[in-house]
Scaffold this motif. Structure first.
Motif, PDB file in Angstrom:
ATOM      1  N   PRO A 168     -25.552  23.806 -14.256  1.00 46.96           N
ATOM      2  CA  PRO A 168     -24.331  23.004 -14.052  1.00 46.96           C
ATOM      3  C   PRO A 168     -24.147  21.984 -15.180  1.00 46.96           C
ATOM      4  CG  PRO A 168     -26.085  22.285 -12.588  1.00 46.96           C
ATOM      5  CD  PRO A 168     -26.601  23.498 -13.279  1.00 46.96           C
ATOM      6  N   LYS A 169     -22.934  21.628 -15.349  1.00 50.05           N
ATOM      7  CA  LYS A 169     -22.600  20.658 -16.385  1.00 50.05           C
ATOM      8  C   LYS A 169     -23.020  19.260 -15.955  1.00 50.05           C
ATOM      9  CE  LYS A 169     -18.776  19.009 -19.228  1.00 50.05           C
ATOM     10  NZ  LYS A 169     -17.306  19.093 -19.491  1.00 50.05           N
ATOM     11  N   ASP A 170     -23.746  18.594 -16.834  1.00 48.88           N
ATOM     12  CA  ASP A 170     -24.232  17.253 -16.532  1.00 48.88           C
ATOM     13  C   ASP A 170     -23.121  16.244 -16.816  1.00 48.88           C
ATOM     14  OD1 ASP A 170     -25.742  15.129 -15.870  1.00 48.88           O
ATOM     15  OD2 ASP A 170     -27.183  15.315 -17.521  1.00 48.88           O
ATOM     16  N   THR A 171     -22.601  15.644 -15.752  1.00 49.67           N
ATOM     17  CA  THR A 171     -21.515  14.667 -15.892  1.00 49.67           C
ATOM     18  C   THR A 171     -22.014  13.231 -15.990  1.00 49.67           C
ATOM     19  OG1 THR A 171     -21.289  14.565 -13.487  1.00 49.67           O
ATOM     20  CG2 THR A 171     -19.937  16.188 -14.647  1.00 49.67           C
ATOM     21  N   ARG A 172     -23.338  13.114 -15.971  1.00 46.91           N
ATOM     22  CA  ARG A 172     -23.864  11.757 -16.042  1.00 46.91           C
ATOM     23  C   ARG A 172     -23.707  11.196 -17.453  1.00 46.91           C
ATOM     24  NH1 ARG A 172     -29.869  12.514 -14.049  1.00 46.91           N
ATOM     25  NH2 ARG A 172     -29.656  14.093 -15.693  1.00 46.91           N
ATOM     26  N   PRO A 173     -23.508   9.913 -17.578  1.00 46.91           N
ATOM     27  CA  PRO A 173     -23.409   9.325 -18.931  1.00 46.91           C
ATOM     28  C   PRO A 173     -24.778   9.356 -19.604  1.00 46.91           C
ATOM     29  CG  PRO A 173     -23.399   7.602 -17.253  1.00 46.91           C
ATOM     30  CD  PRO A 173     -23.292   8.900 -16.520  1.00 46.91           C
ATOM     31  N   PRO A 174     -24.791   9.477 -20.903  1.00 51.13           N
ATOM     32  CA  PRO A 174     -26.092   9.514 -21.601  1.00 51.13           C
ATOM     33  C   PRO A 174     -26.832   8.198 -21.449  1.00 51.13           C
ATOM     34  CG  PRO A 174     -24.287   9.316 -23.169  1.00 51.13           C
ATOM     35  CD  PRO A 174     -23.646   9.566 -21.845  1.00 51.13           C
ATOM     36  N   SER A 175     -28.129   8.323 -21.222  1.00 51.06           N
ATOM     37  CA  SER A 175     -28.970   7.146 -21.034  1.00 51.06           C
ATOM     38  C   SER A 175     -29.431   6.631 -22.376  1.00 51.06           C
ATOM     39  CB  SER A 175     -30.178   7.486 -20.168  1.00 51.06           C
ATOM     40  OG  SER A 175     -29.761   7.988 -18.923  1.00 51.06           O
ATOM     41  N   PRO A 176     -29.599   5.324 -22.508  1.00 45.28           N
ATOM     42  CA  PRO A 176     -30.130   4.788 -23.779  1.00 45.28           C
ATOM     43  C   PRO A 176     -31.571   5.249 -23.991  1.00 45.28           C
ATOM     44  CG  PRO A 176     -29.055   3.083 -22.471  1.00 45.28           C
ATOM     45  CD  PRO A 176     -29.156   4.267 -21.596  1.00 45.28           C
ATOM     46  N   ASP A 177     -32.006   5.183 -25.237  1.00 47.41           N
ATOM     47  CA  ASP A 177     -33.363   5.614 -25.552  1.00 47.41           C
ATOM     48  C   ASP A 177     -34.410   4.739 -24.882  1.00 47.41           C
ATOM     49  OD1 ASP A 177     -32.200   7.535 -27.073  1.00 47.41           O
ATOM     50  OD2 ASP A 177     -32.429   6.447 -28.981  1.00 47.41           O
ATOM     51  N   VAL A 178     -34.058   3.459 -24.657  1.00 46.76           N
ATOM     52  CA  VAL A 178     -35.042   2.565 -24.027  1.00 46.76           C
ATOM     53  C   VAL A 178     -35.296   2.992 -22.578  1.00 46.76           C
ATOM     54  CG1 VAL A 178     -35.531   0.175 -23.436  1.00 46.76           C
ATOM     55  CG2 VAL A 178     -34.268   0.700 -25.526  1.00 46.76           C
ATOM     56  N   ILE A 179     -34.249   3.467 -21.896  1.00 46.90           N
ATOM     57  CA  ILE A 179     -34.393   3.888 -20.492  1.00 46.90           C
ATOM     58  C   ILE A 179     -34.856   5.323 -20.397  1.00 46.90           C
ATOM     59  CG2 ILE A 179     -33.136   4.115 -18.318  1.00 46.90           C
ATOM     60  CD1 ILE A 179     -31.260   1.915 -19.250  1.00 46.90           C
TER      61      ILE A 179
END
Length: 607
Positions: free
Chosen positions: A46-57
């Protein structure tokens, strides 16, 4: 004409494109068309609709909840450069590939020229000259001239020894065995210090004051009960720990009580979470059936079922047994006992008659139990006991005569006036028993006895069979023969194989010549002298029979021996005579002489 309905497209493609061909696009399709939805690839990925997480998280998410198909990486190693280097790093030294198993097992064939070169190189070896490949080593050139290789044998012939039995159990007495075992023991003591168990060690002391039988030194105090040894093996802190109180935390004690069964208590692991009273019962209570399995098998009626009536039946049986004993010991026949109960001459016994007899015999019994006895004995359900029922249930009719041949006036007519007797003669009482109720005791005797009264509860179950009982059945029809059944396994007694002349130690087969359990537990007198059953049943000639019976002390002339041998030979279809067959003939001849009085054992009868 209505407008043509356009089929839905999925990612720019028609749902029928690539698989079906629409040969009439101008015609409208019947039915209701629906979209087929997402494809399988879209469902699995499925297509991931979540916003990209920062590298720190992202490094913390890779530690706690990594993505599908990704390895869990601790956040402290997220930016470690050595981790990328370790993935691309190769340790060790590259080895050159060797020949594969296929090449080793099936090497490529050599050409004729290559094979000639290899043979020429190997021809210089002495082993190739003596024993070439594929040929036996020829040692004939080292043998003496004129030696016959087919007849001449090398070595020394081995002499036959006494055998394994003689080695394990030699024919020697105890004194000889003890003497041979102790020969040379003194030499072994000096050379190898080899002593017997509990033997005194010789120190070879030369002091004149020393004697090996004396005891030197001071005796060590000891206790025969082992108290000192126990104190030595027990440490001080262990003793103090046993005397001190053992401290256990409440948490551990509660855990043991909950998880482990305690002595004298019910194991209840859900005691803390159970919110019902202690006397609560789970499930639904089923009302038990009034009848049991025995009542169903015997097809008993509802008024004769035994479920829950075992104690009542035991009391009734005990009461009947007491009345039977009293009647048997006090009366001579059944009629006399019946008239003692029936004082009024009615021909039947009532409940009051039973109570009167029990009181007279000093037999304490409740009225309720007496009613049950009467109910049990009353087969025709008229509320009274007649002569037939009395003979079957309150007396032993097989052990006592009926007394019907001495049938006189009823007890109430004895001692009354003549007018009453005349009136009773005109109206005689009813018969005690009909003739059809009297049966002979045995088919040969002329005595009669009352017939047996059977109750429905006394019927036995019959005419039943099981499938296992029908196999190889010889009684009754419906038996299943097992002769055509397939047999599995190896027979215990191999009668299909001939017994070898010499049986080896590892041969565990039974060829039919071994004794069974009874023969092993009760051996015959012949087996104690090393004579077995096959020796007695082996066919023998006349000379062998004569030699055997002469050696055991049988004195017979040659003519008598030949006649007995001829009779034994006629009894066998092939004319064979064994020791057992000849002995049977001698026993028959001796029996005939005893009956005729010509034998010494029959002189006493003749005189």
């Amino acid at each position: 004409m209505a407008a043509q309905v356009k089929l839905p497209d999925i990612q720019g493609k028609s749902i029928y494109e690539g698989r079906f061909v629409d040969r009439a696009p101008e015609c409208r399709a019947a039915g209701k068309l629906t979209s087929s939805g997402d494809t399988t690839e879209q469902c699995l990925r499925p297509k991931d609709t979540r916003p990209p997480s920062p590298d720190v998280i992202r490094k913390f998410r890779a530690t706690v909840r990594p993505d599908a198909g990704q390895m869990r990486v601790f956040y402290g190693k997220a930016y470690d450069p050595h981790r990328q280097w370790a993935v691309e790093m190769t340790h060790g030294v590259n080895t050159q590939p060797s020949s594969s198993s296929k090449e080793t097992v099936n090497p490529p064939p050599n050409t004729l020229f290559q094979q000639r070169i290899i043979d020429r190189k190997e021809g210089c070896y002495q082993s190739h000259i003596r024993a070439p490949l594929g040929k036996s080593h020829d040692q004939a050139h080292g043998l003496p001239k004129g030696l016959d290789k087919t007849q001449f044998t090398f070595g020394i012939p081995t002499q036959l020894d006494i055998g394994a039995g003689g080695l394990i159990n030699p024919n020697k007495n105890y004194e000889r065995v003890f003497k041979e075992a102790h020969e040379g023991h003194e030499i072994y003591v000096k050379s190898h210090a080899d002593y017997y168990p509990l033997e005194r060690v010789c120190r070879s002391y030369t002091s004149p004051n020393f004697h090996p039988q004396k005891c030197y030194g001071l005796p060590t105090p000891h206790c025969n009960d082992g108290k000192r040894t126990k104190e030595t093996l027990t440490w001080i802190h262990e003793t103090q720990g046993d005397k001190a109180a053992k401290i256990v935390s409440k948490r551990l004690d509660d855990f043991r009580e909950k998880s482990q069964p305690q002595l004298g208590q019910v194991h209840d692991p859900i005691k803390d979470t159970l919110r019902v009273p202690p006397d609560h019962t789970f499930g639904i209570l089923h009302k038990p059936d009034p009848y049991g399995a025995g009542d169903v098998i015997h097809n008993r009626k509802m008024d004769n079922i035994l479920r829950g009536k075992e104690s009542q039946r035991a009391i009734v049986a005990a009461m009947r047994q007491q009345l039977k004993k009293l009647n048997y010991h006090h009366f001579d026949n059944l009629l006399e006992a019946f008239r003692f109960y029936d004082q009024e001459g009615k021909g039947k016994i009532t409940l009051d008659n039973l109570r009167t007899v029990c009181i007279k015999y000093r037999l304490p019994i409740d009225t309720e139990i007496l009613e049950r006895v009467l109910d049990y004995c009353d087969a025709d359900r008229d509320g009274m006991i007649n002569y037939l029922e009395f003979a079957n249930f309150l007396n032993w009719k097989e052990k006592m005569p009926t007394g019907l041949e001495e049938l006189g006036p009823p007890p109430m007519m004895i001692g009354v006036d003549s007018y009453t007797q005349k009136f009773m003669k005109d109206r005689p009482p009813a018969k005690l028993v009909d003739e059809k109720d009297l049966v002979p005791k045995t088919p040969q005797s002329g005595e009669v006895t009352p017939r047996t009264v059977e109750k429905q509860i006394d019927f036995s179950v019959g005419n039943h069979s099981t499938s296992n009982g029908m196999y190889s059945a010889v009684v009754g029809p419906g038996g299943i023969s097992t002769q055509q059944f397939r047999t599995y396994g190896v027979p215990t007694i191999r009668s299909d194989l001939p017994a070898p002349r010499v049986k080896r130690v590892d041969d565990r087969k039974n060829y039919g010549d071994e004794a069974f359990a009874y023969g092993l537990m009760n051996p015959t007198i012949y087996s104690q002298h090393n004579v077995h059953e096959r020796d007695l049943l082996t066919p023998r000639s006349l000379e062998e029979i004569r030699s055997i019976f002469t050696n055991i002390g049988v004195r017979m002339t040659r003519e008598e021996m030949e006649n007995a041998y001829r009779v034994a030979s006629a009894n066998h279809p092939c004319g064979f005579v064994s020791v057992e067959a000849f002995r049977n003939v001698l026993d028959e001849i001796q029996m005939q002489q005893i009956r005729a009085g010509a034998h010494p054992m029959a002189l006493g009868e003749a005189l």
